[in-house]
Design a protein around this motif. Structure first.
Motif, PDB file in Angstrom:
ATOM      1  N   GLY A 228      -5.352  30.722  22.637  1.00  0.00           N
ATOM      2  CA  GLY A 228      -4.544  30.147  23.728  1.00  0.00           C
ATOM      3  C   GLY A 228      -5.056  28.771  24.125  1.00  0.00           C
ATOM      4  N   GLY A 229      -6.370  28.562  24.011  1.00  0.00           N
ATOM      5  CA  GLY A 229      -6.941  27.252  24.309  1.00  0.00           C
ATOM      6  C   GLY A 229      -6.521  26.227  23.267  1.00  0.00           C
ATOM      7  N   MET A 230      -6.370  26.708  22.023  1.00  0.00           N
ATOM      8  CA  MET A 230      -5.893  25.796  20.962  1.00  0.00           C
ATOM      9  C   MET A 230      -4.495  25.294  21.309  1.00  0.00           C
ATOM     10  SD  MET A 230      -7.031  27.917  17.568  1.00  0.00           S
ATOM     11  CE  MET A 230      -8.738  28.367  17.242  1.00  0.00           C
ATOM     12  N   ARG A 231      -3.644  26.211  21.755  1.00  0.00           N
ATOM     13  CA  ARG A 231      -2.279  25.786  22.093  1.00  0.00           C
ATOM     14  C   ARG A 231      -2.264  24.908  23.339  1.00  0.00           C
ATOM     15  NH1 ARG A 231      -1.637  30.928  21.480  1.00  0.00           N
ATOM     16  NH2 ARG A 231      -0.333  31.559  23.248  1.00  0.00           N
ATOM     17  N   ALA A 232      -3.104  25.238  24.309  1.00  0.00           N
ATOM     18  CA  ALA A 232      -3.154  24.412  25.523  1.00  0.00           C
ATOM     19  C   ALA A 232      -3.536  22.980  25.155  1.00  0.00           C
ATOM     20  CB  ALA A 232      -4.146  25.008  26.520  1.00  0.00           C
ATOM     21  N   LEU A 233      -4.561  22.850  24.311  1.00  0.00           N
ATOM     22  CA  LEU A 233      -5.017  21.510  23.920  1.00  0.00           C
ATOM     23  C   LEU A 233      -3.958  20.804  23.094  1.00  0.00           C
ATOM     24  CD1 LEU A 233      -7.418  19.559  24.015  1.00  0.00           C
ATOM     25  CD2 LEU A 233      -8.216  20.565  21.871  1.00  0.00           C
ATOM     26  N   GLU A 234      -3.337  21.543  22.202  1.00  0.00           N
ATOM     27  CA  GLU A 234      -2.301  20.951  21.353  1.00  0.00           C
ATOM     28  C   GLU A 234      -1.134  20.450  22.220  1.00  0.00           C
ATOM     29  OE1 GLU A 234      -2.756  20.496  17.897  1.00  0.00           O
ATOM     30  OE2 GLU A 234      -0.980  19.274  18.203  1.00  0.00           O
ATOM     31  N   TRP A 235      -0.819  21.168  23.284  1.00  0.00           N
ATOM     32  CA  TRP A 235       0.198  20.703  24.232  1.00  0.00           C
ATOM     33  C   TRP A 235      -0.193  19.326  24.782  1.00  0.00           C
ATOM     34  CZ3 TRP A 235       4.848  21.136  26.474  1.00  0.00           C
ATOM     35  CH2 TRP A 235       5.579  22.297  26.257  1.00  0.00           C
ATOM     36  N   ALA A 236      -1.448  19.207  25.218  1.00  0.00           N
ATOM     37  CA  ALA A 236      -1.885  17.960  25.864  1.00  0.00           C
ATOM     38  C   ALA A 236      -1.887  16.791  24.885  1.00  0.00           C
ATOM     39  CB  ALA A 236      -3.274  18.147  26.464  1.00  0.00           C
ATOM     40  N   VAL A 237      -2.090  17.091  23.590  1.00  0.00           N
ATOM     41  CA  VAL A 237      -2.099  16.034  22.576  1.00  0.00           C
ATOM     42  C   VAL A 237      -0.675  15.704  22.132  1.00  0.00           C
ATOM     43  CG1 VAL A 237      -2.837  15.447  20.222  1.00  0.00           C
ATOM     44  CG2 VAL A 237      -4.399  16.660  21.753  1.00  0.00           C
ATOM     45  N   THR A 238       0.134  16.750  21.917  1.00  0.00           N
ATOM     46  CA  THR A 238       1.483  16.544  21.362  1.00  0.00           C
ATOM     47  C   THR A 238       2.447  16.002  22.405  1.00  0.00           C
ATOM     48  OG1 THR A 238       1.099  18.476  19.981  1.00  0.00           O
ATOM     49  CG2 THR A 238       3.343  17.700  20.082  1.00  0.00           C
ATOM     50  N   GLU A 239       2.310  16.488  23.627  1.00  0.00           N
ATOM     51  CA  GLU A 239       3.280  16.125  24.669  1.00  0.00           C
ATOM     52  C   GLU A 239       2.533  15.599  25.895  1.00  0.00           C
ATOM     53  OE1 GLU A 239       6.796  17.164  24.688  1.00  0.00           O
ATOM     54  OE2 GLU A 239       6.866  18.594  23.041  1.00  0.00           O
ATOM     55  N   PRO A 240       1.766  14.505  25.730  1.00  0.00           N
ATOM     56  CA  PRO A 240       0.908  14.073  26.842  1.00  0.00           C
ATOM     57  C   PRO A 240       1.687  13.786  28.121  1.00  0.00           C
ATOM     58  CG  PRO A 240       0.905  12.463  25.036  1.00  0.00           C
ATOM     59  CD  PRO A 240       1.621  13.656  24.547  1.00  0.00           C
ATOM     60  N   GLU A 241       2.907  13.298  27.951  1.00  0.00           N
ATOM     61  CA  GLU A 241       3.671  12.932  29.152  1.00  0.00           C
ATOM     62  C   GLU A 241       4.170  14.144  29.933  1.00  0.00           C
ATOM     63  OE1 GLU A 241       6.223  13.814  25.903  1.00  0.00           O
ATOM     64  OE2 GLU A 241       4.510  12.494  25.964  1.00  0.00           O
ATOM     65  N   ARG A 242       4.075  15.322  29.350  1.00  0.00           N
ATOM     66  CA  ARG A 242       4.584  16.524  30.034  1.00  0.00           C
ATOM     67  C   ARG A 242       3.487  17.337  30.715  1.00  0.00           C
ATOM     68  NH1 ARG A 242       9.107  19.566  26.308  1.00  0.00           N
ATOM     69  NH2 ARG A 242       9.566  20.624  28.265  1.00  0.00           N
ATOM     70  N   VAL A 243       2.219  16.979  30.477  1.00  0.00           N
ATOM     71  CA  VAL A 243       1.127  17.858  30.928  1.00  0.00           C
ATOM     72  C   VAL A 243       0.244  17.143  31.961  1.00  0.00           C
ATOM     73  CG1 VAL A 243      -0.878  19.190  30.173  1.00  0.00           C
ATOM     74  CG2 VAL A 243       1.104  18.981  28.665  1.00  0.00           C
ATOM     75  N   ASP A 244       0.188  17.690  33.182  1.00  0.00           N
ATOM     76  CA  ASP A 244      -0.661  17.104  34.226  1.00  0.00           C
ATOM     77  C   ASP A 244      -2.100  17.590  34.130  1.00  0.00           C
ATOM     78  OD1 ASP A 244       1.513  15.794  35.196  1.00  0.00           O
ATOM     79  OD2 ASP A 244       1.964  17.269  36.757  1.00  0.00           O
ATOM     80  N   ARG A 245      -2.261  18.891  33.884  1.00  0.00           N
ATOM     81  CA  ARG A 245      -3.619  19.454  33.783  1.00  0.00           C
ATOM     82  C   ARG A 245      -3.676  20.359  32.558  1.00  0.00           C
ATOM     83  NH1 ARG A 245      -1.832  20.387  38.775  1.00  0.00           N
ATOM     84  NH2 ARG A 245      -2.843  19.471  40.601  1.00  0.00           N
ATOM     85  N   CYS A 246      -4.849  20.380  31.938  1.00  0.00           N
ATOM     86  CA  CYS A 246      -5.016  21.227  30.758  1.00  0.00           C
ATOM     87  C   CYS A 246      -6.374  21.920  30.849  1.00  0.00           C
ATOM     88  CB  CYS A 246      -4.933  20.348  29.510  1.00  0.00           C
ATOM     89  SG  CYS A 246      -5.304  21.233  27.989  1.00  0.00           S
ATOM     90  N   LEU A 247      -6.355  23.241  30.788  1.00  0.00           N
ATOM     91  CA  LEU A 247      -7.610  23.996  30.844  1.00  0.00           C
ATOM     92  C   LEU A 247      -7.817  24.720  29.521  1.00  0.00           C
ATOM     93  CD1 LEU A 247      -6.261  24.166  33.935  1.00  0.00           C
ATOM     94  CD2 LEU A 247      -8.405  25.368  34.332  1.00  0.00           C
ATOM     95  N   VAL A 248      -8.903  24.395  28.854  1.00  0.00           N
ATOM     96  CA  VAL A 248      -9.196  24.951  27.530  1.00  0.00           C
ATOM     97  C   VAL A 248     -10.463  25.798  27.646  1.00  0.00           C
ATOM     98  CG1 VAL A 248      -9.717  24.377  25.130  1.00  0.00           C
ATOM     99  CG2 VAL A 248      -8.221  22.879  26.470  1.00  0.00           C
ATOM    100  N   LEU A 249     -10.303  27.108  27.479  1.00  0.00           N
ATOM    101  CA  LEU A 249     -11.448  28.015  27.644  1.00  0.00           C
ATOM    102  C   LEU A 249     -11.875  28.590  26.293  1.00  0.00           C
ATOM    103  CD1 LEU A 249      -9.403  28.435  30.277  1.00  0.00           C
ATOM    104  CD2 LEU A 249     -11.134  30.106  30.902  1.00  0.00           C
ATOM    105  N   ALA A 250     -13.175  28.642  26.077  1.00  0.00           N
ATOM    106  CA  ALA A 250     -13.738  29.298  24.902  1.00  0.00           C
ATOM    107  C   ALA A 250     -12.969  28.927  23.639  1.00  0.00           C
ATOM    108  CB  ALA A 250     -13.731  30.825  25.090  1.00  0.00           C
ATOM    109  N   SER A 251     -12.785  27.620  23.446  1.00  0.00           N
ATOM    110  CA  SER A 251     -11.955  27.186  22.324  1.00  0.00           C
ATOM    111  C   SER A 251     -12.545  25.929  21.681  1.00  0.00           C
ATOM    112  CB  SER A 251     -10.517  26.998  22.805  1.00  0.00           C
ATOM    113  OG  SER A 251      -9.646  26.958  21.722  1.00  0.00           O
TER     114      SER A 251
END
Ligand SMILES: CC(=O)SCCNC(=O)CCNC(=O)[C@H](O)C(C)(C)COP(=O)(O)OP(=O)(O)OC[C@H]1O[C@@H](n2cnc3c(N)ncnc32)[C@H](O)[C@@H]1OP(=O)(O)O
Ligand SMILES: N[C@@H](CCO)C(=O)O
Length: 425
Positions: free
Chosen positions: A212-235
């Motif tokens: 889930g942290g991989m997807r959270a991070l990928e969101w922040a990289v792929t769609e930076p303009e859509r993501v205000d905060r990103c929490l990546v745990l144990a990833s």
């Protein structure tokens, strides 16, 4: 270290078999919903349509109303990163809270390998397990549905309502071996299409642990303009050689199970439960710590069994524990999904075709929180340090746990505090 015994050894451990199949359930008669006899019933039947209304008043979450909340959206076709196209993709999701008028209170929660959309709530129809972050969402909890609109979906390639290998292909037969290779980026693309369909442009936060942290991070990289905060745990920003290495025997265990049938087992009357159970045993050891297992189980024999009798079926308590986790997963999860999701994790590398990891992470504009578990031997803290250093705006947080990688699921108080702090920034 003293490990708190949160679950004393089961006196009834004999109920867990050495293999993944529970006594009384012949192979092929699994209760998982993915066995050949029941698989077709597992295909979601919710009324799905692109652009369906986001639940407003009726979607308001309240405790004691945990089941029957899953919904489905058909996002249409999806072109895949490594080639090929899934022509009809359905995504299952759940929500808690209400989308506000400015549509800026959305938190997307991303589950790990064998999780699903049921982040919070009881087990029940449609939900084989209780919520996997139960303590985090609810009135007075770190993510309060009075304030936030929480969305959690089942990942593309999964087996809890979203399109995956056990779903029916356009020809009306299960995808099975024909289900294409999907990457974490494909999974995020499917989630982006789900949010488009729900009319959600922006995420106040995306949060996830492990896969889930991989997807959270990928969101922040792929769609930076859509993501205000990103929490990546144990990833991690990329799957390491060690992580890929641990996955290999798991993949082989499933593929070499004679009941795997090349991935087309749904209509054979059997399923590779033993291979899946073996994969879970291997994985589960990596999710926990040497000290926990040693202190918790020691050299204890499983009650009523004698592991020192040659040729007998006697087990050490720790063996019985692994058998239990193997059987439990085999009853609730599809082996082909386990394969495809593991391959997707192995594909994870935010730097691929983007000039490398650092270049990719430099695009991230979200306020990030990078969290590790101090005893995590699978996603060691050094990977979080690397990620933290490469992100333009990052806070580093730590979970202290006796339990290793699974600490991100178990240490809910610490996770809750970290999420509260991030949401307050
Ligand atoms: C919880 C879910 O599965 S939700 C679905 C989505 N899931 C996820 O995202 C995560 C998947 N779950 C997991 O990874 C794990 O279940 C965790 C991390 C949440 C559980 O961690 P913990 O609470 O520490 O559980 P632990 O590893 O101690 O296992 C407890 C189980 O082992 C059993 N057990 C303990 N000792 C023994 C033994 N000697 N022999 C047999 N079974 C044993 C317990 O009875 C208990 O059984 P139960 O879970 O069926 O009630
Ligand atoms: N225990 C987790 C996997 C580790 O991230 C799960 O079963 O999803």
């Amino acid at each position: 270290m003293t490990v708190t015994d949160r679950h004393p050894a089961r006196p009834d451990g004999a109920a867990d078999t050495h293999g993944a199949v529970v006594p009384g359930q012949a192979s092929g008669q699994t209760t998982s919903g993915y066995g050949p006899t029941s698989r077709l019933r597992s295909v979601p039947t919710g009324t799905a349509s692109r652009g369906e209304e986001v639940p407003r008043s009726s979607g308001a979450w309240h405790e004691g109303d945990p089941v029957g909340q899953r919904r489905f959206v058909d996002i249409g076709g999806l072109d895949l990163e490594r080639g090929g196209r899934l022509s009809q993709v359905r995504i299952a999701y759940e929500t808690w809270g209400t989308l506000n008028a400015s549509r800026d209170n959305v938190i997307l929660v991303e589950h790990a390998l064998t999780g699903d959309s049921h982040v919070s709530g009881e087990a029940g129809p449609g939900h084989p397990s209780p919520g996997w972050w139960n303590a985090l969402i609810g009135a007075g909890r770190p993510v309060d549905p009075d304030e936030w609109f929480v969305v959690a979906s089942n990942v593309l390639g999964g087996c809890q309502g979203s399109t995956g290998p056990s779903s029916l292909a356009p020809d009306g037969r299960p995808w099975g071996s024909r289900f294409p290779y999907v990457t974490v980026r494909d999974q995020v693309a499917a989630e982006a299409a789900l949010l488009d369909a729900l009319g959600i442009d922006r995420l106040a936060a995306v949060v996830g642990g492990s896969m889930g942290g991989m997807r959270a991070l990928e969101w922040a990289v792929t769609e930076p303009e859509r993501v205000d905060r990103c929490l990546v745990l144990a990833s991690t920003a990329y799957a390491t050689a060690d992580q890929i290495a641990w996955c290999q025997p798991q993949l082989l265990a499933i593929r070499q199970d004679p009941d795997f049938a090349g991935g087309d087992y749904y209509e054979t009357g059997r399923s590779p439960e033993n291979g899946l159970g073996l994969a879970r045993r291997i994985a589960h050891i990596t999710y926990r710590t040497e000290t926990e297992l040693s202190e918790r189980f020691g050299r204890e024999a499983q009650l009523g069994e004698d592991p020192l009798r040659a040729g007998d079926r006697g087990r050490f308590a720790v063996e019985s524990y692994l058998d239990h986790h193997a059987g439990k997963l085999a009853r609730r999860f599809d082996a082909n999904s386990y394969l495809r999701l593991t391959e997707a994790m192995n594909s994870h590398d935010v730097g691929r075709d983007r000039g490398g990891v650092e270049a990719a992470l430099s695009r991230v504009s979200a306020d990030c929180t990078v969290v590790s578990v101090d005893t995590d031997r699978l996603y060691p803290p050094r990977l979080s340090d690397e990620l933290h250093r490469a992100l333009p705006r990052s806070t580093r947080a730590h979970i202290t746990s006796d339990y290793g990688h699974d600490g991100f699921l178990i240490e809910e108080d610490q996770v809750g505090e970290i999420i509260s702090e991030a949401l307050a920034r």
